[in-house]
Design an enzyme around this catalytic site. Structure first.
Site, PDB file in Angstrom:
ATOM      1  N   SER A 186       0.843  -1.189   0.000  1.00 12.94           N
ATOM      2  CA  SER A 186       0.000   0.000   0.000  1.00 12.94           C
ATOM      3  C   SER A 186       0.888   1.252   0.000  1.00 12.94           C
ATOM      4  O   SER A 186       1.630   1.456  -0.948  1.00 12.94           O
ATOM      5  CB  SER A 186      -0.968  -0.045   1.190  1.00 12.94           C
ATOM      6  OG  SER A 186      -2.026   0.855   1.024  1.00 12.94           O
ATOM      7  N   HIS A 192      -7.560  -5.579  -1.462  1.00 14.65           N
ATOM      8  CA  HIS A 192      -6.404  -4.930  -0.843  1.00 14.65           C
ATOM      9  C   HIS A 192      -5.891  -5.721   0.357  1.00 14.65           C
ATOM     10  O   HIS A 192      -4.778  -5.491   0.811  1.00 14.65           O
ATOM     11  CB  HIS A 192      -6.813  -3.514  -0.407  1.00 14.65           C
ATOM     12  CG  HIS A 192      -5.659  -2.588  -0.162  1.00 14.65           C
ATOM     13  ND1 HIS A 192      -4.742  -2.252  -1.130  1.00 14.65           N
ATOM     14  CD2 HIS A 192      -5.267  -1.909   0.963  1.00 14.65           C
ATOM     15  CE1 HIS A 192      -3.850  -1.414  -0.643  1.00 14.65           C
ATOM     16  NE2 HIS A 192      -4.137  -1.199   0.628  1.00 14.65           N
TER      17      HIS A 192
END
Length: 659
Positions: free
Chosen positions: A520, A633
């Site tokens: 991320s 994610h």
């Protein structure tokens, strides 16, 4: 017996224990144990209950399903929970006296967040309901689904983990446990989340955003709803994010956690009190430079629950978690604003439940060498005792690497904190490669907690360096906002200072054998690093960001996150977004780069990796893109077990190839 380090495939044998919940009299504690079915390669979560007088632990649910959210009725006779045994999560109740679980709901979109009424007769929960419909209106589906175009007119049209959003909204419902009768409390095209009942059972507190311009007016408010009259009152000022409203036992106070977005997403969460008598609303911790709650970055536990504020019976104070200098600790706060440590230490408290009368508690605790167990703790005397030993059999055959805390000055003299983990079979006569790990967020915090990826790499002979550069939580407000508008600036300098400190301090490190990885924001920074230095021999970027200009439009949070964090937008300052984009510097990259990305990642969409990958391959540079079908994610944290394992193996094998 020779011990080995943690293997990537040990993920299939390790168990996780989460969400402890004490019964009202403190006699029992219920908790969730999660494991992986090796044959089906799916997660299994079941409820267990420990009885303190007999020191016996009993399994209460069975099967290859996910059971979660155990919640005791105030009279201590029943345990409500959620189960996906029939597909979607539905609400069930088990009796302490025994018998089969009673299924309370059978809703099209399932149920979540069960909260008992004070009289133990009803349960408040939430469920998704289609716009313009009510709980009891059945939506007729055609026998054969026909393909149809989907139309979106809101900027929030997708969400990571949910995909493209249907026209449904989370509403509040009360169900009578005995009769099964339900009452829908909220409606409209807004999402609402339940939080607590008033002590007399006449009102509920919940959170949501009732702004007509809610996609742009980014706030969360606290509301009080009178159940009989159905009148609603907003008690927060629509100036920021407020959540976790809970009444004190005497009904005088409502505690709230939140902030007024003074520094947008980089603002510390604080403790607030609403006085139900005079309607005053004050911040108790305005001068306390500490983040309230657990914001640690980790990759092992699934289904952890931050307890928020837990009131004591005298209504004079509450217990809660804070994130501070790489630790998650337990504190006590009084209604007068005094804050006292109840449990400090080099550890991550990821679960907390208390007996509000005796101040006894059960904690879920993890350390770098302890994946996690439950402990009993007397908040008054400080007596701590381990209650579960969930992974002891496996850990007896494994050698885990300790995390040694370090601190060092950055290029501007600012002190930075981090840790070093030596290889599992460390020999001081040998030299070892170093892997720099970078957390996501960026407003999160590496902590003294178990990290499966780190341990699998130390088992392969790597030294792990992980730090909290500026932008991280745990070091005060100035520090956490230190990277805002400066991504790739002083945060990059902090990370390079960490590497410099490590190779200059530890003579067992081979400074010619360096690698870097992160996910991320950590993926952004990995991309940034390889575009600004060639000192690393290998890099792995996970669920990354490479281009802020496209991220602005494709991420589910892109339009406001980019404005908050980069302090620019595509209209007035595209040059600034491009300046902070790693893609701009792709021509400089010489480091072999592995790109890992979930195909259904809507937070940092896979096109971010694809752009960087294409730019590198167009220059015939060493790069490999690995996508994970169906994964979001959360691929490395709560993704499917098989792909989660492959994710770890890809990192391991890439470093093995180049180091």
């Amino acid at each position: 017996m020779t011990l080995s380090g943690i293997l990537a495939e040990d993920l299939f044998d390790l168990k996780s224990v989460t969400d402890p919940q004490l019964s009202p009299d403190g006699t029992y504690v219920a908790f969730v144990e999660t494991s992986i079915d090796k044959e089906d390669e799916e997660y299994i979560s079941n409820l267990f209950v420990h009885h303190f007088p007999t020191n016996q632990t009993t399994q209460w649910t069975f099967g290859s399903h996910r059971h979660s959210s155990p919640r005791w009725s105030p009279n201590g006779e029943s345990l409500a929970f959620l189960s996906n045994r029939t597909g979607k999560n539905q609400l069930y109740v088990l009796q302490l006296a025994g018998g089969e679980a009673n299924k309370l709901t059978d809703l099209e979109n399932g149920a979540s967040t069960p909260i008992w009424s004070p009289d133990s007769k009803s349960i408040l929960f939430s469920t998704a309901i289609k716009s313009g419909k009510t709980l009891h209106e059945k939506i007729e589906k055609p026998k054969k689904e026909k393909k149809a175009a989907k139309i979106y007119d809101r900027i929030k049209y997708k969400a990571d983990g949910k995909g493209y959003l249907e026209d449904t909204f989370s509403q509040l419902v009360i169900i009578d446990v005995k009769t099964g009768d339900t009452k829908q409390l909220t409606k409209g095209d807004q999402h609402y989340s339940p939080s607590s009942w008033s002590p007399d059972g006449n009102q509920i507190a919940y959170t949501g955003n009732d702004s007509a311009d809610r996609d742009y007016q980014l706030v969360d408010d606290v509301f009080i709803l009178d159940i009989e009259s159905e009148k609603t009152e907003k008690i927060t000022p629509s100036t920021g994010f407020f959540n976790d409203p809970k009444w004190s036992p005497d009904g005088t106070w409502i505690s709230i956690i939140g902030h007024e977005r003074e520094y947008q997403g980089a603002t510390l969460s604080k403790i607030w009190l609403y006085n139900t008598t005079d309607q005053s609303f004050v911040c108790l911790t305005s001068e306390w430079d500490v983040q309230v709650g657990d914001v640690s970055a980790a990759d092992f536990h699934i289904g952890t629950v931050d307890p928020g504020l837990l009131w004591t019976n005298d209504s004079q104070g509450f217990y809660f978690l804070i994130s501070d200098h790489g630790n998650v600790s337990v504190y006590y706060g009084s209604v007068d604003g005094a804050m006292y440590p109840s449990l400090n230490g080099q550890q991550h408290v990821y679960g907390l439940t208390i007996n509000p009368e005796t101040h006894e508690a059960v904690l879920a605790i993890s350390t770098p060498v302890q994946p996690g167990d439950l402990y009993t703790y007397n908040l008054s005397t400080g007596e701590l005792a381990q209650l579960t030993f969930i992974n002891d059999e496996l850990l007896k055959t494994r050698s885990l690497s300790e995390a040694e805390p370090i601190s060092f000055p950055s290029s501007d003299g600012r002190e930075i904190h981090g840790w070093m983990m030596k290889p599992a079979d460390f020999d001081p006569e040998k030299r070892y490669p170093l892997v720099l790990e970078i957390h996501g967020g960026p407003h999160a915090m590496y902590a003294n907690t178990y990290f499966h990826e780190f341990q699998t790499l130390t088992a392969q002979g790597y030294t792990i360096l992980f730090t909290n550069p500026r932008g991280s939580h745990g070091y005060g407000q100035e520090f956490v906002q230190g990277c805002v508008g400066d991504y790739g600036g002083m945060d990059y300098q902090d990370l390079m200072a960490a590497v410099d400190y490590a190779v200059n301090t530890y003579d067992f490190l081979d400074e010619q054998q360096l690698a870097v990885t992160g996910g991320s924001y950590g993926g952004f920074m990995t991309n940034w690093i390889v575009g600004h230095t060639n000192r690393f021999k290998a890099a792995v970027t996970q669920r990354c960001i490479s281009n802020w200009l496209s991220f602005y439009g494709v991420s589910d949070i892109g339009y406001y996150f980019t404005e908050w964090e980069i302090e620019g937008d595509i209209f007035e300052s595209p040059e600034k977004l491009w300046h902070h984009s790693p893609l701009k510097y792709a021509a400089n990259v010489q480091t072999p780069l592995l790109l890992l990305h979930g195909e259904l990642d809507f937070r940092c969409p896979i096109e971010q990796s694809e752009q960087f990958f294409t730019a590198l391959k167009r220059q015939k540079k060493e790069a490999v893109l690995v996508s994970f079908p169906g994964e979001t994610h959360e691929v490395s944290r709560s993704g499917s077990p098989r792909l989660r394992l492959q994710h770890t193996e890809q990192i391991r094998d890439w470093f093995k190839k180049y180091l």
